[in-house]
Design a protein around this motif. Structure first.
Motif, mmCIF file in Angstrom:
data_model
loop_
_atom_site.group_PDB
_atom_site.id
_atom_site.type_symbol
_atom_site.label_atom_id
_atom_site.label_comp_id
_atom_site.label_asym_id
_atom_site.label_seq_id
_atom_site.Cartn_x
_atom_site.Cartn_y
_atom_site.Cartn_z
ATOM 1 N N ALA A 63 0.829 -1.211 0.000
ATOM 2 C CA ALA A 63 0.000 0.000 0.000
ATOM 3 C C ALA A 63 0.860 1.256 0.000
ATOM 4 O O ALA A 63 0.543 2.241 -0.674
ATOM 5 C CB ALA A 63 -0.924 -0.014 1.214
ATOM 6 N N ALA A 64 1.964 1.212 0.748
ATOM 7 C CA ALA A 64 2.850 2.368 0.805
ATOM 8 C C ALA A 64 3.479 2.664 -0.554
ATOM 9 O O ALA A 64 3.684 3.824 -0.916
ATOM 10 C CB ALA A 64 3.943 2.133 1.845
ATOM 11 N N ARG A 65 3.765 1.608 -1.318
ATOM 12 C CA ARG A 65 4.419 1.807 -2.611
ATOM 13 C C ARG A 65 3.454 2.332 -3.683
ATOM 14 O O ARG A 65 3.879 2.963 -4.636
ATOM 15 C CB ARG A 65 5.037 0.486 -3.087
ATOM 16 C CG ARG A 65 6.229 0.025 -2.272
ATOM 17 C CD ARG A 65 7.368 1.013 -2.343
ATOM 18 N NE ARG A 65 7.873 1.209 -3.713
ATOM 19 C CZ ARG A 65 8.725 2.150 -4.061
ATOM 20 N NH1 ARG A 65 9.142 3.042 -3.157
ATOM 21 N NH2 ARG A 65 9.145 2.245 -5.308
ATOM 22 N N ILE A 66 2.165 2.063 -3.543
ATOM 23 C CA ILE A 66 1.235 2.514 -4.586
ATOM 24 C C ILE A 66 0.433 3.750 -4.163
ATOM 25 O O ILE A 66 -0.396 4.237 -4.921
ATOM 26 C CB ILE A 66 0.247 1.387 -4.978
ATOM 27 C CG1 ILE A 66 -0.674 1.021 -3.812
ATOM 28 C CG2 ILE A 66 0.996 0.168 -5.487
ATOM 29 C CD1 ILE A 66 -1.783 0.070 -4.169
ATOM 30 N N LYS A 67 0.695 4.282 -2.946
ATOM 31 C CA LYS A 67 -0.138 5.361 -2.429
ATOM 32 C C LYS A 67 -0.005 6.662 -3.224
ATOM 33 O O LYS A 67 -0.895 7.507 -3.182
ATOM 34 C CB LYS A 67 0.169 5.621 -0.965
ATOM 35 C CG LYS A 67 1.540 6.252 -0.712
ATOM 36 C CD LYS A 67 1.746 6.506 0.772
ATOM 37 C CE LYS A 67 3.106 7.150 1.030
ATOM 38 N NZ LYS A 67 3.299 7.426 2.463
ATOM 39 N N SER A 68 1.060 6.805 -3.964
ATOM 40 C CA SER A 68 1.249 8.050 -4.705
ATOM 41 C C SER A 68 0.241 8.226 -5.839
ATOM 42 O O SER A 68 0.041 9.325 -6.341
ATOM 43 C CB SER A 68 2.661 8.114 -5.283
ATOM 44 O OG SER A 68 2.876 7.047 -6.173
ATOM 45 N N VAL A 69 -0.437 7.129 -6.231
ATOM 46 C CA VAL A 69 -1.404 7.248 -7.324
ATOM 47 C C VAL A 69 -2.820 6.893 -6.875
ATOM 48 O O VAL A 69 -3.681 6.644 -7.679
ATOM 49 C CB VAL A 69 -1.017 6.338 -8.518
ATOM 50 C CG1 VAL A 69 0.180 6.889 -9.217
ATOM 51 C CG2 VAL A 69 -0.789 4.907 -8.055
ATOM 52 N N GLY A 70 -3.068 6.852 -5.571
ATOM 53 C CA GLY A 70 -4.429 6.575 -5.123
ATOM 54 C C GLY A 70 -4.496 6.267 -3.655
ATOM 55 O O GLY A 70 -3.595 6.553 -2.889
ATOM 56 N N LYS A 71 -5.602 5.682 -3.251
ATOM 57 C CA LYS A 71 -5.868 5.395 -1.846
ATOM 58 C C LYS A 71 -4.938 4.311 -1.325
ATOM 59 O O LYS A 71 -4.508 3.445 -2.049
ATOM 60 C CB LYS A 71 -7.323 4.942 -1.674
ATOM 61 C CG LYS A 71 -8.333 6.021 -2.015
ATOM 62 C CD LYS A 71 -9.743 5.548 -1.792
ATOM 63 C CE LYS A 71 -10.157 4.481 -2.766
ATOM 64 N NZ LYS A 71 -11.553 4.076 -2.621
ATOM 65 N N GLU A 72 -4.682 4.350 -0.026
ATOM 66 C CA GLU A 72 -3.826 3.332 0.580
ATOM 67 C C GLU A 72 -4.540 2.604 1.711
ATOM 68 O O GLU A 72 -3.928 1.829 2.439
ATOM 69 C CB GLU A 72 -2.537 3.974 1.112
ATOM 70 C CG GLU A 72 -2.757 5.060 2.162
ATOM 71 C CD GLU A 72 -1.441 5.601 2.696
ATOM 72 O OE1 GLU A 72 -0.486 4.808 2.805
ATOM 73 O OE2 GLU A 72 -1.373 6.786 3.032
ATOM 74 N N ASP A 73 -5.834 2.832 1.870
ATOM 75 C CA ASP A 73 -6.566 2.139 2.917
ATOM 76 C C ASP A 73 -6.613 0.655 2.597
ATOM 77 O O ASP A 73 -6.698 0.246 1.456
ATOM 78 C CB ASP A 73 -7.997 2.663 3.023
ATOM 79 C CG ASP A 73 -8.016 4.131 3.415
ATOM 80 O OD1 ASP A 73 -7.177 4.516 4.245
ATOM 81 O OD2 ASP A 73 -8.845 4.876 2.878
ATOM 82 N N ILE A 74 -6.598 -0.124 3.604
ATOM 83 C CA ILE A 74 -6.601 -1.574 3.447
ATOM 84 C C ILE A 74 -7.908 -2.121 4.009
ATOM 85 O O ILE A 74 -8.327 -1.745 5.090
ATOM 86 C CB ILE A 74 -5.414 -2.210 4.191
ATOM 87 C CG1 ILE A 74 -4.109 -1.672 3.617
ATOM 88 C CG2 ILE A 74 -5.474 -3.717 4.123
ATOM 89 C CD1 ILE A 74 -2.899 -2.062 4.424
ATOM 90 N N CYS A 75 -8.557 -2.995 3.231
ATOM 91 C CA CYS A 75 -9.815 -3.579 3.715
ATOM 92 C C CYS A 75 -9.691 -5.084 3.732
ATOM 93 O O CYS A 75 -9.091 -5.676 2.846
ATOM 94 C CB CYS A 75 -10.993 -3.148 2.836
ATOM 95 S SG CYS A 75 -10.887 -3.729 1.146
#
Length: 455
Positions: free
Chosen positions: A441-453
């Motif tokens: 999530a930290a690596r892709i957060k620059s292009v969208g949400k990083e919330d984890i479900c």
């Protein structure tokens, strides 16, 4: 540009991502692609029980007719019925309007070739390439196609499944969870005709209740019902009845991996298993070990029953499937069929004299835990191409060795990245999965949400 086709056809929110204009364009381009030498293509068309199904199906039909194609309209039937009947009726293709296990607000378009198999990537890419081109094959006058009701479609399919049962299901009292989907129109007749006493659950669809708190993705009610009422077992289907998961007499779940293990062993012992079995990268490692212990060759492929089917045909195997319950009996059905799977499992139970719990005990699954990370199409690309993520996953693989694994992949049908962790030590799973989810999530957060479900 985001690819139109996912791992199982086209999928999106009806009226938003999946519009009537898009559906009509798909129908037109499909009919154009299938037109040869002036001969009108004949395309079988059906839908599941979603409220948007009629809108989208009629749009597809209009597109087919506008390009001179003929439509065989089957209305509500299961997806595997479309695959089977496309071949039986000599159709050029089959189209199913469904979003399978997804909620009612979603819908989709699945396309089958004349051989009953889902379209290969090359044909999907041809259709996608045609989508952006102006209409060049529209016809007029007597060349316009027509729509013909195929009133025998459902009964033709039901009678075929009944004929495939290795034995009657007499004396079996079972529950069938139809997920408010297409099994609602077929399951009771099929299983009752085979002699089973059937308690029907979630079989009154209203267009918006499909897969809601029921079906193969939520078997909690089915499990409790079977246990409380002392039944022999139960089967749960999804919205288009191409997958099946079961519960034993105690209400304990039997997912696709467990069902495949039981059926593959029976097929091997009876000389009916050809080659081996095909699974996916999501198959539980316990199934891999089971195959090794029982001398069954096992091949893994990408997630999606279309890829399982392609691998089966490549190696001339006649059995394969997915943990989710898509199970393919290649000699008799070109795609996954939930009701056929239930027939085969209940028949095995009756023929062997064993309880479902005893059949399930043959395979010891490795403890498993799953989680989803919400992801946009752009974030999925980041996940697939990011060097740091690749290095991290490789490092985890080396650490776990033969005692576990971590699988991370973008979903082909939903906006998320799916994580699955397995380990002989169940206590390690929450930390392993949590760490992996946080890292990705930290690596892709620059292009969208990083919330984890949680899944």
């Amino acid at each position: 540009m985001t690819r139109l086709f996912g791992t199982d056809g086209i999928r999106g929110k009806a009226g938003n991502d999946l519009t009537r204009e898009l559906a009509a364009n798909i129908g037109e381009k499909l009919a154009t692609l299938l037109s040869h030498g002036g001969e009108k293509p004949k395309i079988l068309l059906a839908r599941d029980t979603r409220i948007s199904g009629q809108m989208l199906a009629l749009a597809v039909a209009s597109g087919i007719c506008s390009a001179g194609g003929e439509v065989l309209w089957a209305d509500v039937i299961p997806t595997p019925a479309v695959a089977y009947l496309t071949v039986k009726y000599g159709a050029s293709a089959g189209v199913m309007i469904t979003a399978s296990h997804n909620p009612a607000e979603y819908n989709g378009i699945k396309i089958f070739g004349e051989d009953g198999h889902k379209l290969q990537d090359e044909l999907e890419e041809k259709i996608e390439a045609m989508m952006s081109l102006p209409s060049s094959s529209l016809v007029c006058g007597a060349d316009i196609g027509t729509v013909r009701l195929c009133s025998s479609a459902l009964s033709d399919y039901e009678n075929y499944l009944i004929s495939l049962s290795p034995s009657p299901l007499s004396d079996l009292h079972i529950a069938l969870d139809c997920a408010f989907g297409t099994a609602s129109v077929s399951a009771e007749r099929i299983f009752s005709s085979l002699g089973a006493k059937c308690d029907m659950l979630f079989d009154s669809p209203d267009g918006i209740n499909v897969n809601s708190g029921c079906g193969s993705t939520d078997i909690s009610y089915l499990s409790e019902y079977v246990r409380k009422n002392g039944l022999r077992g139960g089967a749960a289907f999804d919205g288009d009845a191409d997958r099946c998961v079961c519960v034993d007499e105690n209400g304990s779940p039997l997912d696709g991996d467990v069902i495949m293990a039981a059926l593959a062993l029976d097929m091997k012992e009876s000389g009916m298993l050809r080659g081996g079995m095909v699974g996916t990268v999501m198959s539980n490692f316990g199934l891999v070990r089971f195959c090794e212990e029982n001398g069954i060759r096992f091949i893994q492929t990408k997630v999606g029953d279309r890829y399982v089917s392609e691998e089966m045909r490549l190696w001339d195997y006649n059995f394969g499937g997915e943990q989710s319950g898509h199970i393919i009996f290649g000699d008799v059905m070109p795609t996954g069929d939930g009701q056929l799977t239930a027939i085969m499992l209940f028949s095995l139970m009756r023929r062997s004299g064993k309880k479902l719990s005893e059949l399930a005990a043959a395979v010891k699954k490795m403890p498993q835990l799953s989680k989803n990370i919400p992801a946009t199409p752009e974030q999925k690309i980041t996940f697939l191409t990011d060097g740091e993520i690749k290095a991290y996953l490789s490092e985890v693989k080396q650490q776990l060795g033969k005692h576990g694994r971590l699988v991370a992949r973008p979903s082909g049908t939903e906006p998320c990245i799916r994580l699955t962790a397995e380990s002989d030590d169940e206590k390690l799973l929450p930390a392993l999965l949590g760490s992996a989810a946080e890292k990705i999530a930290a690596r892709i957060k620059s292009v969208g949400k990083e919330d984890i479900c949680a899944e």
